[in-house]
Design a protein around this motif. Structure first.
Motif, PDB file in Angstrom:
ATOM      1  N   GLU A 171      -8.603  14.742  -0.401  1.00 50.27           N
ATOM      2  CA  GLU A 171      -9.213  14.999  -1.711  1.00 50.27           C
ATOM      3  C   GLU A 171      -8.659  16.290  -2.261  1.00 50.27           C
ATOM      4  N   PRO A 172      -8.446  16.459  -3.552  1.00 48.91           N
ATOM      5  CA  PRO A 172      -8.767  15.483  -4.591  1.00 48.91           C
ATOM      6  C   PRO A 172      -7.637  14.469  -4.831  1.00 48.91           C
ATOM      7  N   GLN A 173      -6.543  14.550  -4.065  1.00 50.34           N
ATOM      8  CA  GLN A 173      -5.422  13.642  -4.330  1.00 50.34           C
ATOM      9  C   GLN A 173      -5.825  12.188  -4.164  1.00 50.34           C
ATOM     10  N   ALA A 174      -6.746  11.917  -3.211  1.00 51.78           N
ATOM     11  CA  ALA A 174      -7.116  10.524  -2.938  1.00 51.78           C
ATOM     12  C   ALA A 174      -7.673   9.859  -4.196  1.00 51.78           C
ATOM     13  N   ALA A 191      -7.213  10.855  -7.279  1.00 52.80           N
ATOM     14  CA  ALA A 191      -6.149  10.778  -8.286  1.00 52.80           C
ATOM     15  C   ALA A 191      -5.268   9.577  -8.024  1.00 52.80           C
ATOM     16  N   ALA A 192      -4.916   9.370  -6.732  1.00 56.30           N
ATOM     17  CA  ALA A 192      -4.030   8.255  -6.390  1.00 56.30           C
ATOM     18  C   ALA A 192      -4.691   6.935  -6.737  1.00 56.30           C
ATOM     19  N   SER A 193      -5.971   6.786  -6.381  1.00 59.07           N
ATOM     20  CA  SER A 193      -6.649   5.516  -6.659  1.00 59.07           C
ATOM     21  C   SER A 193      -6.701   5.257  -8.156  1.00 59.07           C
ATOM     22  N   GLU A 194      -7.003   6.304  -8.934  1.00 60.06           N
ATOM     23  CA  GLU A 194      -7.100   6.102 -10.384  1.00 60.06           C
ATOM     24  C   GLU A 194      -5.761   5.736 -10.977  1.00 60.06           C
ATOM     25  N   LEU A 195      -4.707   6.445 -10.511  1.00 60.38           N
ATOM     26  CA  LEU A 195      -3.369   6.167 -11.030  1.00 60.38           C
ATOM     27  C   LEU A 195      -2.969   4.736 -10.705  1.00 60.38           C
ATOM     28  N   LEU A 196      -3.241   4.337  -9.458  1.00 58.81           N
ATOM     29  CA  LEU A 196      -2.870   2.990  -9.020  1.00 58.81           C
ATOM     30  C   LEU A 196      -3.637   1.942  -9.814  1.00 58.81           C
ATOM     31  N   ALA A 197      -4.934   2.201 -10.000  1.00 54.83           N
ATOM     32  CA  ALA A 197      -5.767   1.238 -10.722  1.00 54.83           C
ATOM     33  C   ALA A 197      -5.261   1.049 -12.144  1.00 54.83           C
ATOM     34  N   LEU A 229       5.591   7.492  -4.707  1.00 57.78           N
ATOM     35  CA  LEU A 229       5.752   6.100  -5.130  1.00 57.78           C
ATOM     36  C   LEU A 229       5.611   5.171  -3.933  1.00 57.78           C
ATOM     37  N   LYS A 230       6.275   5.554  -2.834  1.00 58.37           N
ATOM     38  CA  LYS A 230       6.208   4.707  -1.640  1.00 58.37           C
ATOM     39  C   LYS A 230       4.762   4.605  -1.143  1.00 58.37           C
ATOM     40  N   GLN A 231       4.086   5.737  -1.120  1.00 65.27           N
ATOM     41  CA  GLN A 231       2.711   5.718  -0.607  1.00 65.27           C
ATOM     42  C   GLN A 231       1.791   4.898  -1.503  1.00 65.27           C
ATOM     43  N   LEU A 232       1.997   5.045  -2.811  1.00 71.78           N
ATOM     44  CA  LEU A 232       1.144   4.273  -3.730  1.00 71.78           C
ATOM     45  C   LEU A 232       1.384   2.778  -3.547  1.00 71.78           C
TER      46      LEU A 232
END
Lengths: 505, 327
Positions: free
Chosen positions: A140-143, A145-151, A193-196
């Motif tokens: 957090e807080p990246q988690a 951010a990542a979920s929102e970006l991916l969504a 990008l790879k992780q997302l």
């Protein structure tokens, strides 16, 4: 007057030696007379630098294995005192250097010659091994951010490819939103990008490659992302979003293996140099022995970094030839004998029109500023020094303005030899005071004309090809210059200067 | 606009390349260049051989000297400043008088003390010296050419250039400054070049900007009446310069002072080619004639006598090669 016979015999010998050596090189090594795109060989050199600790050293470098679109025709390692071997493990190829003991700064070279292969592209269509979906851990807080970006990217996409494109678009936006910025602060774009993608349950892996551009030094590998869409691997450039392997990209490694491992050393780094050669691959494949006799004169054995420098260096005799011709046979006045050659070399970097514009602008503005300097009543050395600083300011300003207007990539201006420019301005300025503005135009214009002619000759691909691949041809250039050194006839401009002599007496 | 190379060859015109290679390169020893590139040494050397130069007032070697000279109330009102290693008349300033502490140049332009100090400081820093080396400034007496000769020139003093080949004065000209040349004696700036008959010092041909002229554009004098006074002593002075320097291809610049006669201004180890245009005649036949002389003339007087006999304008249309070499 001493006999000229030995002199001309010497000249003939030079010409003959140059011609024979060049012909031998052509016949024996098969070096072509003219540059040809189709047969060009890319020389790629990886240079590993590290500081050895005085213990046993093992260096392991990942090497390209069947890079798509290219064929590796030969490879060799230059490594004083090290044993070298190539190891294959798990579909991966590594070069390993080892030595019982080494200390101090050490440099190892790996050289490969690759040729473009136009035949079919089997771009690593292997099925995805399971480990390419790594479990993803964000803090957090990246988690969030990542979920929102991916969504959000998911909402705008339907397939794995379009998802990747949407993600890249957001990651590379001019003004990334807050979520994206949070992620970008922590790691590189390709890795995000790879992780997302992995987070979206899409198999993805990193790949690195080298863009093949002529005469590049100190290059780094670029990182790309590959994803598996269920049928085949798709290749993405995380910077541009471009899909597919670019034509000039030499794929160096796939997967997450380390590029370089050094045991028994510190501060290790690897950098790459690239050079295009027109030597046919066959000649090079058997090069080691064949080069033996003629190799003395060949520059191919040098590290590629230095070969690139010799390319420019070997063009200088052509510039000198132009200067000698224009001064002796034509009689064009120049400001400083070889200043035009240096300007021509700068033009090679900037290309002609921007180069000429920049040169004229800097000299013109410099002359204005020099006018103010002369009011300050300064000693000569101080004046030139001040002028050098002003010229540097000028080049910076022109770079910034040019960049702002999008006219030319500003950094090319720095190739101009600053000190030479300062002296040119000083000399022209004195000429202005002593003689006239007309004389300044004459000498400045003369210098520019000679510089442009030298540039035109030096940038010619055939001239570049011959001067680098057949260095012995410079013996002929030397003979031509020596011959002109003995020319006692009239200069072309003298036919104008002495025109009054045709008036009836 | 252009002339054929064949026509130039016919007239025996000497080109830059041939001059550099066959004459300067062949007859001038590099070791002797400093003798002529340094005016102070030239002047000392000339003195030993009895060749007169304008009187030296002082030599300024440091910025302090320059300052002291400019500020001193005892400094002369009229003087000439020359860079010690300048060439081609560069950096030379003629001060003709003073007004309220300012200096007046020959052209009437006023120079403040600061201006003059800056000019001197430039000279000392080596602005005009051939290799950019630090230099000295010479302060000399102003030359008085006498009313007869001054009238020929607009501003500036007419100077005589004599080309010396192996000690033989082979060709001569007078340079007259004009309004166009801004008081300077350089032909390419518009000074009038008057080719002289080597035997008599009389005008035989004159050009301005490469075109033949018959009258001085500013003073309006008919140039074919021009005759250099004291011609023979002047030729002798010039010829002695070969003994002094040993340079085989030498330009000698002289001026004529009303009271002191011919004075040596400077020597030039790389004299230009314009003298041929002024004379309307190429140098090569004369140079070749001297080269093929079977027995050299050992004294300046013999050499001067020889050229007067060989290259006199009367009866010679195209240099000396039509005559058999003097035995």
């Amino acid at each position: 007057m001493p006999s000229r016979v030995p002199f001309y015999a010497g000249l003939a010998t030079l010409v003959l030696a140059g011609a024979v050596l060049a012909w031998l090189r052509h016949a024996e090594l098969g070096v072509p007379w003219l540059p040809g795109e189709d047969r060009s060989v890319w020389l790629v050199e990886a240079r590993v630098d590290f500081r050895a600790d005085g213990e046993p050293v093992l260096v392991s470098l990942d090497l390209p294995r069947n890079p798509p679109g290219f064929e590796v025709v030969s490879e060799q390692a230059a490594s004083p005192g090290f044993g070298f071997s190539m190891v294959e493990e798990e579909g991966d190829r590594r070069g390993e250097w080892s030595v019982r003991e080494a200390s101090g700064l050490t440099t190892l070279y790996y050289k490969a010659q690759v040729v473009r292969q136009s035949s079919g592209d089997d771009r690593g269509e292997a099925p995805p091994p399971q480990q390419d979906i790594e479990p993803v851990f964000w803090e957090e807080p990246q988690a969030t951010a990542a979920s929102e970006l991916l969504a959000e990217a998911r909402r705008h996409s339907s397939t794995p490819e379009s998802l990747a494109r949407e993600l890249i678009k957001r990651l590379s936006a001019d003004r990334p939103d807050q979520n994206t910025r949070l992620l970008l602060d922590t790691r590189a774009k390709a890795r995000i990008l790879k992780q997302l993608l992995n987070q979206a349950e899409i198999p993805a892996r990193l790949a690195t490659g080298l863009r093949l551009e002529d005469a590049r030094r100190r290059q780094k590998l670029q990182t790309f992302v590959e994803l598996y869409n269920g049928e085949q691997w798709r290749f993405f450039d995380p910077e541009s979003g471009e899909q597919g392997v670019p034509d000039n990209l030499l794929l160096w490694q796939r997967g997450t293996k380390s590029l370089l491992d050094v045991m028994g050393g510190q501060d290790s780094r690897v950098s790459f140099s690239i050079l295009r050669q027109t030597v046919p691959s066959l000649g090079l494949a058997s090069s080691s022995e064949a080069l033996g006799d003629l190799g003395l004169f060949g520059l191919y054995q040098l590290p590629i970094e230095e070969q690139g420098m010799f390319r420019i260096l070997l063009l200088l005799p052509l510039g000198a030839l132009v200067v000698a011709f224009m001064r002796i046979m034509v009689g064009v006045p120049t400001s400083g004998t070889f200043m035009p050659v240096l300007i021509a070399v700068a033009f090679l970097q900037t290309s002609l029109l921007p180069g000429v514009l920049t040169f004229v602008t800097i000299v013109a503005l410099g002359l204005l500023l020099r006018g103010y300097l002369s009011l300050l009543n300064l000693l000569l050395v101080a004046r030139i020094s001040a002028l050098i600083i002003l010229v540097i300011f000028l080049t910076s300003v022109i770079s910034v303005v040019g960049y702002g207007l999008g006219l030319n990539p500003g950094n090319t201006i720095t190739f101009f030899p600053i000190v030479i420019l300062a002296w040119t301005i000083e000399r022209l300025s004195i000429l202005w005071e002593e003689e006239s503005a007309q004389e300044v135009l004459k000498q400045g214009g003369g210098s520019l004309l000679v510089a442009v002619l030298a540039y035109l000759l030096m940038q010619d691909p055939i001239a570049g090809h011959l001067s680098f691949n057949f260095p012995e041809l410079h013996l002929i250039v030397l003979a031509a210059i020596l011959f002109m050194g003995q020319y006692t006839g009239y200069r072309l401009t003298e036919l104008h200067r002495f025109r009054a002599m045709s008036e009836p007496d | 606009m252009w002339i054929k190379p064949a026509a130039l060859r016919r007239q025996g015109m000497l080109g830059m390349n041939r001059r550099n290679l066959e004459f300067i390169g062949h007859y001038n020893s590099r070791a002797s260049y400093p003798l002529v590139d340094d005016k102070l040494r030239t002047r000392r050397l000339a003195e030993q051989y009895g060749i007169a130069s304008p009187r030296l007032i002082s030599v300024l070697r440091t910025q302090h000297d320059a300052r002291a000279f400019v500020r001193s109330p005892d400094s002369p009102a009229r003087f000439v400043i020359k860079p010690g290693r300048g060439a081609g008349g560069k950096g030379i300033m003629v001060i003709q008088g003073r007004s309220d502490g300012d200096f007046l140049k020959a052209s009437g332009e006023q120079l403040s003390r600061t201006d003059l100090e800056r000019d001197l400081s430039n000279i000392l820093a080596g602005l005009y010296s051939l290799s950019g080396q630090p230099d000295v400034a010479l302060v000399e007496d102003v030359i008085e050419p006498g009313p007869d000769f001054t009238a020929w020139s607009h501003e500036g003093v007419p100077d005589v250039r004599i080309l010396l080949f192996q000690g033989y004065p082979v060709m001569a000209m007078v340079r007259l400054s004009t309004h166009r040349s801004d008081g300077k004696a350089n032909l390419h700036k518009g000074a009038v070049g008057v080719g002289l008959d080597i035997a008599s010092g009389r005008c035989r041909h004159a050009v301005q900007f490469n075109h033949r002229v018959s009258h001085h554009p500013d003073t309006g004098h008919a140039l074919n009446n021009l005759s250099v006074p004291d011609w023979h002593p002047l030729l002798m002075q010039a010829a002695w310069c070969y003994e002094a320097t040993g340079l085989g291809y030498l330009g000698v610049d002289l001026v004529i002072d009303e009271h002191q006669g011919p004075l040596l201004l400077e020597l030039n180890a790389r004299p230009g080619l314009a003298i041929q245009i002024a004379n309307g005649q190429g140098l090569l036949p004369r140079l070749r004639h001297i080269e093929t002389l079977s027995g050299p003339h050992l004294t300046p007087r013999d050499r001067v006598d020889h050229v007067i006999e060989q290259f006199a304008a009367s009866g010679l249309s195209n240099g000396g090669n039509t005559h058999p070499p003097h035995a």
